[in-house]
Design a protein around this motif. Structure first.
Motif, PDB file in Angstrom:
ATOM      1  N   TRP A 264       0.834  -1.207   0.000  1.00 24.47           N
ATOM      2  CA  TRP A 264       0.000   0.000   0.000  1.00 24.47           C
ATOM      3  C   TRP A 264       0.871   1.261   0.000  1.00 24.47           C
ATOM      4  O   TRP A 264       0.584   2.224  -0.716  1.00 24.47           O
ATOM      5  CB  TRP A 264      -0.949   0.014   1.188  1.00 24.47           C
ATOM      6  N   GLU A 265       1.942   1.265   0.780  1.00 22.45           N
ATOM      7  CA  GLU A 265       2.816   2.432   0.819  1.00 22.45           C
ATOM      8  C   GLU A 265       3.427   2.700  -0.554  1.00 22.45           C
ATOM      9  O   GLU A 265       3.607   3.860  -0.950  1.00 22.45           O
ATOM     10  CB  GLU A 265       3.916   2.243   1.868  1.00 22.45           C
ATOM     11  N   LYS A 268       0.666   4.131  -2.677  1.00 23.37           N
ATOM     12  CA  LYS A 268       0.409   5.503  -2.237  1.00 23.37           C
ATOM     13  C   LYS A 268       1.404   6.478  -2.857  1.00 23.37           C
ATOM     14  O   LYS A 268       1.041   7.580  -3.266  1.00 23.37           O
ATOM     15  CB  LYS A 268       0.464   5.571  -0.706  1.00 23.37           C
ATOM     16  N   ARG A 303      -4.613  -1.759  -0.787  1.00 30.36           N
ATOM     17  CA  ARG A 303      -5.514  -0.659  -0.483  1.00 30.36           C
ATOM     18  C   ARG A 303      -5.586  -0.375   1.010  1.00 30.36           C
ATOM     19  O   ARG A 303      -5.518  -1.273   1.833  1.00 30.36           O
ATOM     20  CB  ARG A 303      -6.944  -0.975  -0.982  1.00 30.36           C
ATOM     21  N   GLU A 307      -7.112   5.915   4.074  1.00 31.90           N
ATOM     22  CA  GLU A 307      -6.164   6.903   3.561  1.00 31.90           C
ATOM     23  C   GLU A 307      -6.398   7.280   2.108  1.00 31.90           C
ATOM     24  O   GLU A 307      -5.947   8.345   1.666  1.00 31.90           O
ATOM     25  CB  GLU A 307      -4.727   6.364   3.705  1.00 31.90           C
ATOM     26  N   ILE A 308      -7.086   6.438   1.359  1.00 27.53           N
ATOM     27  CA  ILE A 308      -7.156   6.649  -0.090  1.00 27.53           C
ATOM     28  C   ILE A 308      -7.837   7.966  -0.455  1.00 27.53           C
ATOM     29  O   ILE A 308      -7.482   8.615  -1.444  1.00 27.53           O
ATOM     30  CB  ILE A 308      -7.867   5.451  -0.771  1.00 27.53           C
ATOM     31  N   LEU A 311      -5.717  11.015  -1.147  1.00 27.16           N
ATOM     32  CA  LEU A 311      -4.816  10.982  -2.303  1.00 27.16           C
ATOM     33  C   LEU A 311      -5.493  11.346  -3.609  1.00 27.16           C
ATOM     34  O   LEU A 311      -4.812  11.581  -4.606  1.00 27.16           O
ATOM     35  CB  LEU A 311      -4.200   9.588  -2.439  1.00 27.16           C
TER      36      LEU A 311
END
Length: 452
Positions: A264-265, A268, A303, A307-308, A311
């Motif tokens: 995920w990182e 991101k 995912r 946090e999504i 972004l």
């Protein structure tokens, strides 16, 4: 709440106005989702079936409900943008840009366009008809040097493998391609990044990515990827002979969870780069959206829904019981087909628990009831469950516009639209070739009710 219809460019070949009128008057839709793939008609020997996942088109093209196509780019790339990568973008075979014409005419009709692009799908650099054998456009099948690598050192092959997000050439290509699209189509309302994820379609694919680029990225992020590999490899070695307890241990293992957080990182990072590229190339005029698996698959599908929304402007979770069904059937086949130590019921019980679906009604407990080809799909009630999870996790930080398939029964279509309407989240409908007149009427009624 907005409904948007995906329209393949080939529908604009004959009469763009007919498409506009069809959507406006039959479905009350004034938003079109496009892509940069231009399909040309050909025959079975020289092209791929369109679309590959259904028997025939619900919305015939030029009177045909089964067609074969070959694909190229809708526009000629600005090669100067790609000087920092050794990847060559998909070529355009013609000077005339059908999509550009459609967008220009659409503006006169009050229709907005968005573009969805699977930019991680690097076009093959050596053999441009490579994807034909898979029934997909050629750039949906990447060369080995760009693919993700499983824990056993093997490339992840197949049409959904895409490229490794940590490959520096891939990263430079992504920025170049997205800037190229946005600068060529500055009139669009939004750009959606499709398949921005590490592969998760087969169970063994979840053990990725361990390529040299991911190893270097993990080191930069302070993640002990080699240690994660050592802890998970024993489970991978006996992936077809796991017990129920071992499967549960695997999915709860701190190393498996840490691997998912690392992925995920990495995703991101690309999302942030993409957002900056789009905002810069469009002077903040074009919105940015991200598609992907729903919250249930966050452990597997790169995912974090909390946090999504930070972004992007629009979150497009894939409300695809059809795809979830395919994924479940592939997972159970791998885990149970040659395994006397675990039953399908046991394996599904563990998986449902880790998806957060345990306790949901009408979940099948054996593989015979999970078969997309036989229309035996996971229950539509899961769509409502995932909608509520998405809304809660995104928490108002971005618009939610899930993608939904028109493929399937009319009853299931009705249920999907009812769920979408009830949760007031709109939809990106994939796509016009799936949608018949009865489905159009269901959309029209939903949009009229929403306006009321």
């Amino acid at each position: 709440m907005k409904f948007e219809m995906s329209v393949p460019n080939m529908y604009f070949l004959k009469n763009t106005q007919e498409v506009f009128d069809l959507l406006k008057y039959k479905a009350n839709i004034a938003n079109i989702g496009a892509n940069t793939i231009m399909e040309e008609f050909t025959d079975k020997e020289h092209g791929s079936r369109f679309p590959s996942m259904v028997d025939k088109l619900n919305r015939p093209i030029d009177g045909k409900d089964v067609i074969y196509v070959r694909s190229h780019s809708t526009f000629k790339p600005n090669l100067e943008l790609y000087k920092n990568t050794n990847i060559t973008p998909p070529p355009a075979l013609h000077d005339h840009d059908i999509l550009k014409d459609a967008i220009t005419k659409g503006q006169q009709e009050g229709i907005k366009f968005t573009i969805m692009d699977a930019t991680l799908a690097i076009p093959p650099q050596t053999k441009h008809d490579k994807g034909v054998a898979f029934g997909y456009p050629y750039w949906a099948v990447v060369d080995d040097e760009f693919k993700c690598v499983r824990i056993d050192g093997k490339y992840i092959s197949g049409v959904e493998s895409k490229s490794c997000p940590n490959n520096p050439n891939v990263r430079e290509y992504i920025k170049a391609r997205i800037r190229d699209i946005v600068e060529h189509y500055p009139e669009i309302d939004a750009f959606y990044f499709d398949h921005l994820e590490f592969p998760t379609y087969t169970f063994e694919d979840n053990f990725n990515c361990f390529c040299e680029h991911c190893m270097k990225e993990a080191e930069r992020k302070g993640v002990e990827l080699k240690e994660i590999k050592e802890k998970l490899y024993p489970y991978y070695e006996k992936i077809e002979h796991l017990t129920e307890q071992e499967l549960s241990e695997l999915l709860s293992h701190e190393a498996f969870i840490e691997l998912s957080h690392f992925k995920w990182e990495c995703i991101k990072d690309i999302a942030i780069e993409t957002r900056e590229t789009i905002k810069d190339a469009s002077n903040n005029k074009i919105k940015f959206g991200i598609t992907g698996f729903t919250p249930a698959f966050s452990l597997f599908g790169s995912r974090n829904y909390e946090e999504i929304g930070d972004l992007c402007d629009i979150v497009l979770p894939k409300f695809y019981p059809e795809h979830w069904t395919v994924v479940m059937s592939l997972w159970i086949k791998k885990l149970c087909s040659n395994n006397s130590l675990i039953t399908e019921k046991q394996a599904l019980r563990v998986i449902y628990q880790h998806l957060g679906w345990d306790g949901q009604e009408n979940l099948p407990d054996d593989a015979s009831e999970i078969n997309a080809d036989d229309k035996k799909l996971l229950p539509m009630s899961l769509v409502d469950f995932e909608a509520k999870r998405t809304i809660k996790l995104v928490n108002g930080k971005a618009e939610i516009r899930p993608t939904i398939h028109g493929w399937g029964s009319l009853e299931n279509w009705q249920k999907k639209i009812e769920i979408i309407t009830k949760n007031k989240i709109g939809a990106y409908i994939w796509g016009l070739f799936h949608i018949n007149d009865e489905q159009m009427e269901i959309i029209r009624q939903a949009t009229l009710a929403n306006k009321g």
